[in-house]
Design a protein around this motif. Structure first.
Motif, mmCIF file in Angstrom:
data_model
loop_
_atom_site.group_PDB
_atom_site.id
_atom_site.type_symbol
_atom_site.label_atom_id
_atom_site.label_comp_id
_atom_site.label_asym_id
_atom_site.label_seq_id
_atom_site.Cartn_x
_atom_site.Cartn_y
_atom_site.Cartn_z
ATOM 1 N N LEU A 32 -7.054 8.408 2.310
ATOM 2 C CA LEU A 32 -6.033 7.604 2.357
ATOM 3 C C LEU A 32 -6.227 6.288 3.042
ATOM 4 O O LEU A 32 -6.643 6.125 4.007
ATOM 5 C CB LEU A 32 -4.716 8.314 3.187
ATOM 6 C CG LEU A 32 -3.937 9.619 2.527
ATOM 7 C CD1 LEU A 32 -3.346 10.466 3.622
ATOM 8 C CD2 LEU A 32 -3.034 9.073 1.637
ATOM 9 N N ALA A 64 0.875 8.861 -7.751
ATOM 10 C CA ALA A 64 -0.594 8.560 -7.149
ATOM 11 C C ALA A 64 -0.930 9.395 -6.040
ATOM 12 O O ALA A 64 -2.103 9.458 -5.614
ATOM 13 C CB ALA A 64 -0.614 6.945 -7.179
ATOM 14 N N TYR A 65 0.056 9.781 -5.153
ATOM 15 C CA TYR A 65 -0.246 10.601 -3.951
ATOM 16 C C TYR A 65 -0.849 11.816 -4.267
ATOM 17 O O TYR A 65 -1.866 12.286 -3.542
ATOM 18 C CB TYR A 65 1.256 10.748 -3.086
ATOM 19 C CG TYR A 65 1.097 11.692 -2.038
ATOM 20 C CD1 TYR A 65 0.946 11.089 -0.742
ATOM 21 C CD2 TYR A 65 1.166 13.055 -2.231
ATOM 22 C CE1 TYR A 65 1.083 11.843 0.422
ATOM 23 C CE2 TYR A 65 1.369 13.750 -1.114
ATOM 24 C CZ TYR A 65 1.214 13.153 0.198
ATOM 25 O OH TYR A 65 1.086 14.118 1.286
ATOM 26 N N LEU A 122 0.719 -1.250 0.040
ATOM 27 C CA LEU A 122 -0.072 0.101 0.034
ATOM 28 C C LEU A 122 0.986 1.343 0.018
ATOM 29 O O LEU A 122 0.735 2.252 -0.779
ATOM 30 C CB LEU A 122 -0.861 -0.157 1.099
ATOM 31 C CG LEU A 122 -2.386 -0.844 0.970
ATOM 32 C CD1 LEU A 122 -3.047 -1.157 2.474
ATOM 33 C CD2 LEU A 122 -3.231 -0.221 -0.174
ATOM 34 N N THR A 168 3.126 5.111 -9.962
ATOM 35 C CA THR A 168 3.546 4.022 -8.790
ATOM 36 C C THR A 168 5.162 4.011 -8.859
ATOM 37 O O THR A 168 5.610 3.212 -7.885
ATOM 38 C CB THR A 168 2.836 2.833 -8.808
ATOM 39 O OG1 THR A 168 3.218 2.138 -9.863
ATOM 40 C CG2 THR A 168 1.254 3.117 -8.663
ATOM 41 N N HIS A 210 2.185 1.677 -3.451
ATOM 42 C CA HIS A 210 1.401 1.969 -4.687
ATOM 43 C C HIS A 210 0.756 3.266 -4.337
ATOM 44 O O HIS A 210 0.325 4.042 -5.372
ATOM 45 C CB HIS A 210 0.163 0.970 -4.422
ATOM 46 C CG HIS A 210 -0.642 1.070 -5.886
ATOM 47 N ND1 HIS A 210 -1.774 1.876 -5.932
ATOM 48 C CD2 HIS A 210 -0.433 0.759 -6.931
ATOM 49 C CE1 HIS A 210 -2.436 1.775 -6.980
ATOM 50 N NE2 HIS A 210 -1.556 0.919 -7.764
ATOM 51 N N GLU A 211 0.445 3.871 -3.286
ATOM 52 C CA GLU A 211 -0.193 5.253 -2.902
ATOM 53 C C GLU A 211 0.533 6.097 -2.173
ATOM 54 O O GLU A 211 0.168 7.310 -2.569
ATOM 55 C CB GLU A 211 -1.179 4.667 -1.763
ATOM 56 C CG GLU A 211 -2.446 3.594 -1.900
ATOM 57 C CD GLU A 211 -3.131 4.094 -3.205
ATOM 58 O OE1 GLU A 211 -3.357 5.351 -3.337
ATOM 59 O OE2 GLU A 211 -3.658 3.156 -4.116
ATOM 60 N N ILE A 212 1.972 6.106 -1.838
ATOM 61 C CA ILE A 212 2.526 7.303 -0.982
ATOM 62 C C ILE A 212 4.016 7.254 -1.814
ATOM 63 O O ILE A 212 4.444 8.208 -2.369
ATOM 64 C CB ILE A 212 2.714 6.926 0.287
ATOM 65 C CG1 ILE A 212 1.169 6.773 1.019
ATOM 66 C CG2 ILE A 212 3.198 8.288 1.011
ATOM 67 C CD1 ILE A 212 0.201 7.842 0.951
ATOM 68 N N LYS A 269 -3.419 12.494 -5.842
ATOM 69 C CA LYS A 269 -4.836 12.351 -6.067
ATOM 70 C C LYS A 269 -5.516 12.504 -4.619
ATOM 71 O O LYS A 269 -6.731 13.033 -4.509
ATOM 72 C CB LYS A 269 -5.463 10.908 -6.399
ATOM 73 C CG LYS A 269 -5.064 9.822 -5.554
ATOM 74 C CD LYS A 269 -5.648 8.644 -6.173
ATOM 75 C CE LYS A 269 -5.332 7.336 -5.503
ATOM 76 N NZ LYS A 269 -3.763 6.891 -5.749
ATOM 77 N N TYR A 270 -4.905 12.714 -3.612
ATOM 78 C CA TYR A 270 -5.381 13.028 -2.109
ATOM 79 C C TYR A 270 -5.359 14.376 -1.828
ATOM 80 O O TYR A 270 -5.701 14.767 -0.587
ATOM 81 C CB TYR A 270 -4.562 12.227 -1.142
ATOM 82 C CG TYR A 270 -4.704 10.708 -1.263
ATOM 83 C CD1 TYR A 270 -5.709 10.126 -1.074
ATOM 84 C CD2 TYR A 270 -3.738 9.864 -1.849
ATOM 85 C CE1 TYR A 270 -6.097 8.853 -1.254
ATOM 86 C CE2 TYR A 270 -3.798 8.361 -2.127
ATOM 87 C CZ TYR A 270 -5.268 8.122 -1.646
ATOM 88 O OH TYR A 270 -5.474 6.520 -2.094
#
Length: 440
Positions: free
Chosen positions: A344, A331-332, A112, A240, A115-117, A334-335
């Motif tokens: 998140l 990808a980060y 995670l 990513t 992929h996200e941060i 988008k938050y």
């Protein structure tokens, strides 16, 4: 452990001449024939927004204008807009995480975060070969060695130094510090004496300093170069792919590879230290690389030890801006629009928990000078990470009550807000005492 290979420079000790890290991952084979002109940070930032289907991001917190619509918030009563934290000890399938199941949960969290941060390290990240030369002795060291780590094509020249304590008779523990470049440190206020290096050496530990910008520039315009550009063939990043924090952490792991080949340093007792953005990188390095024995994470704030969803001081939107986005995976962004920090799926308490059961000392300055980093948000993250420490048989944070200034909240996971500002300085003697106790 890296194997010793023949080098072209004179060997000067520490067993570091020409260290090859063969077998760790495939060598880089970037498609340089497809290389495009480097983008500015603003151009690359807009490119990522287009990939995400986003027109614009929300502005970050404005720390200069208290009447701005996006003025920074320093009111704890308004700092927690999100109802809950992502679960730590509940697996993705909804099952409770036991001690035996922790490795599987740890792998879920790492994926995670990649992929996200922070992004993932590609298989084309290069192998590094180290050489060592003598360097001037400073801060009372017995010996100093300057290390240079190069890839096969010599596109990188990773800089580090090793300072050995006087009177060392066998493998000694070490503190690996992430060092700001001299162009910045020349503008910093003079460091109080004894310096952190002098304090570490006086304990009989080695000091290892590594300069992260020799791995990756601290600028979105530099992403076509450095290790990110090298591994990616000079092409723009995917959503990513790794950002600078992950690249700086990768560099710290390469230095640790070199230390594993020495006889003077006990590679099983290497603590990692970083301040501010390098505090973020040090925590990321420790979370992803289980070989780091302990961490001194100083004033790391947003993207580091602070709960990312807290609206206090620096926000997700600040880090997602064109000035700092390169620290993170694309990808980060988008938050910071259309999603929010409350969306998140992971947060800093889980990042800290990835270090368990190894000792982590979270340091921050006083409420006035270091408010931007959100001291309470970092303490809350440590408290929320504590169940993982308890699960693994380590000592969790000793209290979940935010402590008075200057009070150490101990355990294998520890927190202290010192009297100074945005520095780790006043906490060095406390950290060194705590680490000594934690490793007994």
């Amino acid at each position: 452990m890296g194997r010793v290979m023949n080098g072209t420079r004179r060997e000067v000790g520490l067993g570091l001449l020409g260290l090859g890290m063969a077998g760790r991952r495939p060598a880089a084979t970037p498609g340089l024939e497809r290389q495009i002109a480097p983008l500015t940070a603003e151009q690359d930032h807009r490119r990522l927004l287009k990939l995400l289907g986003i027109d614009r991001l929300r502005p970050g917190a404005d720390g200069q204008n208290s009447t701005a619509p996006n003025a920074v918030n320093y009111d704890d009563a308004r700092a927690d807009p999100c109802p809950t934290l992502p679960p730590l000890l509940t697996a993705s399938d909804g099952s409770a995480v036991t001690r035996e199941a922790w490795p599987r949960r740890r792998a879920e969290l790492l994926r995670l975060f990649e992929h996200e941060i922070y992004g993932r390290i590609p298989a084309t990240a290069p192998d590094i070969r180290w050489t060592a030369t003598a360097a001037p002795v400073v801060d009372g060291a017995a010996e100093v060695r300057r290390l240079i780590g190069r890839d096969a094509g010599e596109a990188l020249a990773i800089e580090a130094t090793i300072s050995l304590p006087v009177g060392a008779t066998g493998p000694v523990p070490a503190v690996l510090g992430l060092a700001f470049p001299k162009a910045l440190t020349d503008r910093f206020p003079p460091e109080a004496r004894p310096t952190w290096r002098e304090q570490v050496l006086a304990r009989g530990y080695a000091v290892v300093e590594y300069t992260p910008v020799t791995v990756q520039a601290d600028d979105g315009a530099g992403l076509a170069a450095g290790v990110i550009g090298l591994a990616g063939g000079g092409q723009p990043r995917g959503l990513t792919d790794w950002g600078a924090l992950r690249a700086w952490g990768w560099g710290a792991s390469q230095v640790l590879d070199a230390l594993e080949a020495t006889t003077e340093i006990d590679e099983s007792r290497v603590a990692i230290f970083g301040l501010s953005r390098y505090g973020k990188a040090a925590l990321v390095a420790m979370a992803f690389d289980p070989r780091f024995a302990a961490g001194f994470i100083a004033s790391s704030g947003q993207g580091g030890a602070k709960l990312m969803r807290r609206d206090f001081g620096e926000r997700v939107e600040n880090v997602a801006s064109s000035g700092e986005y390169h620290w993170m995976a694309g990808a980060y962004l988008k938050y910071a629009g259309p999603l929010t920090a409350c969306d998140l799926p992971i947060d800093a308490h889980q990042l800290i928990a990835l270090c368990a059961p190894r000792p982590v000392f979270i340091s921050v300055g006083n409420p006035q000078a270091d408010a931007w980093t959100d001291p309470r948000g970092m303490f809350m993250a440590a408290a929320a990470a504590s169940p993982a420490y308890a699960l693994l048989g380590a000592r969790p944070l000793a209290s979940d009550l935010f402590p008075p200034l200057g009070t150490l909240v101990g355990g294998d996971l520890a927190f202290r807000q010192h009297e100074g500002g945005h520095t780790g300085g006043p906490n060095w003697p406390v950290f060194l005492d705590w680490w000594t106790q934690a490793t007994r």
